[in-house]
Scaffold this active site. Structure first.
Site, short mmCIF file in Angstrom:
data_model
loop_
_atom_site.label_atom_id
_atom_site.label_comp_id
_atom_site.label_asym_id
_atom_site.label_seq_id
_atom_site.Cartn_x
_atom_site.Cartn_y
_atom_site.Cartn_z
N TYR A 39 -10.07 -0.68 2.09
CA TYR A 39 -9.62 -0.97 3.55
C TYR A 39 -9.30 0.32 4.44
O TYR A 39 -8.72 1.11 3.91
CB TYR A 39 -8.50 -2.21 3.45
CG TYR A 39 -8.90 -3.49 3.60
CD1 TYR A 39 -9.66 -3.64 4.92
CD2 TYR A 39 -8.77 -4.42 2.87
CE1 TYR A 39 -10.04 -4.94 5.06
CE2 TYR A 39 -9.38 -5.97 3.04
CZ TYR A 39 -9.95 -5.97 4.14
OH TYR A 39 -10.20 -7.29 4.57
N ASP A 89 0.87 -1.12 0.03
CA ASP A 89 0.05 -0.16 0.02
C ASP A 89 0.86 1.44 -0.06
O ASP A 89 0.30 2.36 -0.40
CB ASP A 89 -0.98 -0.09 1.27
CG ASP A 89 -2.32 -0.87 0.91
OD1 ASP A 89 -2.56 -1.21 -0.26
OD2 ASP A 89 -2.64 -1.32 1.85
CU LIG Z 1 -8.95 -8.50 5.02
#
Ligand SMILES: [Cu+2]
Length: 851
Positions: free
Chosen positions: A554, A466
């Site tokens: 997320y 990320d």
């Molecule tokens: Cu997950």
């Protein structure tokens, strides 16, 4: 509105009398009660209404006169409510004061707002250690100044990001000074290190397109730049750059979509991504690592453009392949539809029209017949609870804040530290000290990786690091009352924004709050003749520095937790939307169905931290205390001839970096301790800190897996290396794509297998969890169960638990027939009033949430 009806509820002890009182501001209506028993008054007050505030307490002869009023002041008009205990404390305190002073009438002053009340703030500030700004993030003006300097360097040819194929500034952030210089300055009154910036420049227009990393200084007026000496090489092929090729791949695909194909897509899904007005499909890009192939592949996968995309897949994807390495030109490689791969769009169209393939038939998501919102969204649905709306518990600071923040420096009880945000790698905390003594030089997030899997090109190639998308730059907009308690201090971050070619300050990027965990940090109740009848306890109050990073679907919650016993916890929680794919039978090894036609794809979350402990200086040792079986005869065991097994431990000093590699093994339990061999406690034991984790996770892919090429850190639960400025990080913004030749590779740090005895040591700790999504991941993954913690625990470091000096402790002793309470002068009354929940004035402030 409710009136406090003491008299009518209590019977005959009180007389009720209605009266009217006119205040300066508003006319208020009041009830007045009189009685002759103070304890009765108190017990009745226990039933105080949340909508009632005690204003006047008076003694009339032997009677206590209490006047309750319904206010129309500011707090009332903003809809805020007084918690009962504050109200009680204030009224009770006022009442006692009244009784003690024998005054006829006492007017209790309106208590200050807890949000701003901080009676000891100045003394906290005054007690701060020398405040160091070495780790302070760049200000807006410093960022502008660096950008201006770079723009003036002709050889770089910097243009605004909007000028395509030119050189651009991709990032500007603080270049942390070399540790040796920083320590010399902080500990030995050396020269203050020059303030510098670290910049990444993308140069797609060069004959061989590259990204370059420079250090620019001195700030605030830069005069020089040089290649970042902490990198093995200063240039990186541009194809490893996070944004490489994405636009070109989209453009090429859109050129290839024929009206015929568009009609088929619309027929299949009730939506399309070309000329759609309401029912649209969105294409999410997934670029592959160079570890898999010489030429870059970009998978563009279709999802319904709705709340929320990643749980509304349609099972359509286009694979775009680079025509030639570094060319930045893409062509269509193949197409994925209904679980099958087709070599060309035309082949697919022909087969579709010939009815020789299984056709998908889906429709744009709409609410089910008995629902008002789409399945998978965050809207309220189902049978609400509680049955009747009722607010839950909240937290407030009855005596004001017990910590101070100056810039990015924090002082809390004996703790002090500096925090900052790296736009690329996320939150960092520097120079953590207890009572002025450094314990940790650096704790910094290095990388957040998610390795997905699936029987479709999208999940097959979803191997995310990320930092490619910027960890720190996605931290903003924490919401009071949910993300952090309302009483938290919300702090901004300032960073360079590529899109605007300049600085931006993002509000609510961090929150800092003291928190009552509701758990005793220690306690004991003794009730026997020998030990006495007593109780001692101290609640585990902590200071938490939190940030939440949103990586598209997320949300990662990162906490640094400072306990009052000298322990630090580094906590990670995951939440947000899962990534999913269309269900087909081939997907069964990779997930459960979490929706109609949707599976939640299996994945592994891996998080890497750098922890630079400095225990009593930098010359540290790392050893494990290995728990082993001691088996021998003992004279008191039966005849003394038989052996008996007991648990015991052995010191296991680690000599070299490779010696210290940790592969967690349940069969060999151990403690991990760090200490300075020259600093002992009075028993001759080294003063140490212990590293522990409940979040170790096993990377089950084999070591030579392509997926791990630039994520070697994920193979180990912990590495210990001798600290070098050039071994600054375990990952980089290129790590998602540079598997062919990783820019940063932690295995290289191990190659020289340096001696680690009495050296400055860095601990690289990997935690995480496997995630096999289930129906309850809809709408969002719950944080409970999706967490990993690393703990740094004092170990023979203090002579005893430092909380023996905490005024938060209480002690109770039974003295004949009564209990003697000791609470060490801690005020028992609230001295401020919490405002109501901030929903109305802060939480919904657009500029804080969506700047
Ligand atoms: Cu997950």
């Amino acid at each position: 509105m409710k009136y406090l009806r003491l008299a009518s509820e209590s019977g005959s002890d009180f007389d009720e009398e209605r009266s009217s009182v006119t205040s300066d501001r508003e006319r208020t209506r009041a009830h007045t009660f009189a009685g002759n028993n103070r304890s009765q008054v108190r017990s009745l007050l226990n039933r105080c209404s949340l909508r009632t505030t005690i204003l006047f307490v008076s003694l009339v002869g032997n009677a206590t006169l209490i006047t309750t009023m319904l206010l129309t002041d500011d707090s009332r008009t903003t809809g805020t409510l007084l918690p009962c205990d504050t109200e009680m404390a204030a009224s009770e305190g006022a009442m006692l004061e009244a009784a003690e002073n024998k005054r006829a009438t006492v007017s209790s002053k309106k208590l200050p707002d807890c949000e701003t009340y901080s009676p000891n703030l100045e003394s906290y500030r005054a007690s701060n250690n020398k405040y160091e700004d070495l780790f302070e993030d760049l200000s807006e003006s410093e960022i502008s100044s660096v950008f201006g300097y770079l723009s003036r360097q002709r050889e770089l040819g910097i243009q605004p990001i909007q000028v395509r194929d030119a050189s651009h500034v991709y990032s500007i952030e603080l270049h942390i000074p070399n540790k040796t210089d920083a320590i010399k300055y902080m500990d030995e009154r050396g020269l203050k290190p020059v303030r510098e910036a670290r910049v990444v420049i993308e140069r797609p227009g060069l004959p061989v397109p590259v990204s370059e990393e420079y250090v620019v200084g001195p700030l605030p007026i830069p005069r020089y730049h040089y290649a970042n000496p902490r990198r093995e090489r200063s240039t990186v092929p541009y194809r490893f750059h996070p944004t490489y090729g994405i636009r070109a791949a989209y453009m090429e695909l859109f050129r290839k979509i024929s009206p015929e194909l568009n009609a088929i897509i619309r027929e299949s899904y009730g939506a399309t991504f070309v000329k759609c007005s309401q029912n649209c499909l969105l294409l999410l890009p997934q670029r592959t690592s160079s570890a898999y192939s010489d030429s870059t592949l970009i998978v563009l996968s279709a999802y319904y453009a709705t709340d929320f995309t990643t749980v509304n897949p349609v099972g359509l994807a286009f694979l775009m392949k680079e025509t030639k390495k570094d060319s930045q030109q893409f062509e269509l490689d193949s197409m994925f539809y209904g679980g099958q791969l087709y070599k060309s769009l035309q082949e697919f169209v022909n087969l579709y029209k010939a009815n020789t393939i299984t056709k998908s038939r889906m429709s744009y998501p709409t609410p089910a017949s008995n629902q008002t919102s789409n399945a998978g969204t965050m809207n309220l649905r189902g049978r609400p609870f509680p049955v009747f709306p009722q607010a839950g518990p909240r937290e407030f600071e009855p005596d004001g804040k017990r910590y101070s923040v100056t810039g990015q420096h924090v002082q809390y009880m004996e703790w002090s530290f500096n925090f900052r945000m790296s736009a690329s790698s996320g939150p960092q905390v520097w120079d953590i000290r207890w009572a002025g003594e450094r314990i940790v030089y650096e704790i910094s997030l290095q990388e957040v990786t998610v390795i997905y899997a699936g029987a479709n090109p999208k999940m097959f190639y979803s191997h995310l690091s990320d930092s490619a998308f910027g960890l720190g730059e996605n931290a903003v907009g924490l919401v009071p009352g949910v993300d952090c308690p309302e009483h938290a201090t919300f702090l901004p971050q300032t960073l360079f924004q590529t899109d605007i070619n300049g600085p931006q300050t993002l509000p609510n990027a961090f929150c800092l709050f003291e928190h009552n965990t509701g758990l005793p940090l220690r306690r004991h109740r003794s009730a026997d003749d020998n030990n006495g009848r007593n109780y001692g306890g101290v609640v585990d109050r902590v200071l938490i520095l939190r940030t939440i990073i949103v990586e598209y679907n997320y949300d990662y919650i990162f906490d640094l937790v400072f306990h009052l016993n000298g322990a630090i916890e580094i906590k990670t929680h995951a939440t947000g939307y899962v990534m999913s794919q269309m269900y087909n039978e081939g997907e069964s090894p990779f997930g459960f169905r979490i929706h109609e036609n949707v599976i939640g794809s299996i994945h592994h979350h891996l998080i890497n931290y750098k922890i630079d402990l400095d225990i009593q200086g930098q010359a540290n040792r790392y050893e494990t205390l290995d728990f082993v079986v001691d088996e021998r005869p003992w004279p008191w065991y039966r005849t003394g001839k038989e052996t008996f097994q007991q648990i015991s431990f052995k010191h296991n000093l680690k000599h070299t970096e490779r010696d210290a590699v940790l592969f967690y093994n349940f069969s060999t339990p151990k403690y991990h301790i760090v200490y300075n061999d020259k600093v002992k406690n009075k028993f001759g034991t080294s003063k140490a800190y212990r590293i522990a984790s409940t979040g170790f996770t096993k990377q089950i892919l084999s070591d030579n897996s392509e997926v791990l090429k630039s994520r070697q850190w994920s193979k180990y639960q912990m590495l210990v290396t001798r600290r070098h400025d050039v071994e600054e990080s375990s990952s980089s913004i290129f790590s998602m794509f540079d598997g062919e030749s990783p820019y940063v590779d932690i295995d290289r740090y191990l190659q020289n297998n340096e001696n680690i005895i009495d050296q400055d040591l860095v601990f690289w700790v990997t935690v995480g969890f496997h995630h096999l999504p289930h129906t309850e991941d809809i709408p969002n993954t719950p944080t409970v169960g999706a967490d990993a913690t690393v703990s740094l625990l004092p170990y023979n470091y203090f002579p005893e638990c430092p909380t023996v000096a905490s005024r938060d402790a209480i002690r109770l002793d039974l003295k004949e027939s009564h209990i003697l309470l000791q609470d060490y002068e801690t005020p028992r009354r609230s001295r401020c009033i919490p405002k109501g929940i901030y929903y109305s004035d802060r939480m919904f402030k657009k500029s804080n949430l969506f700047p």
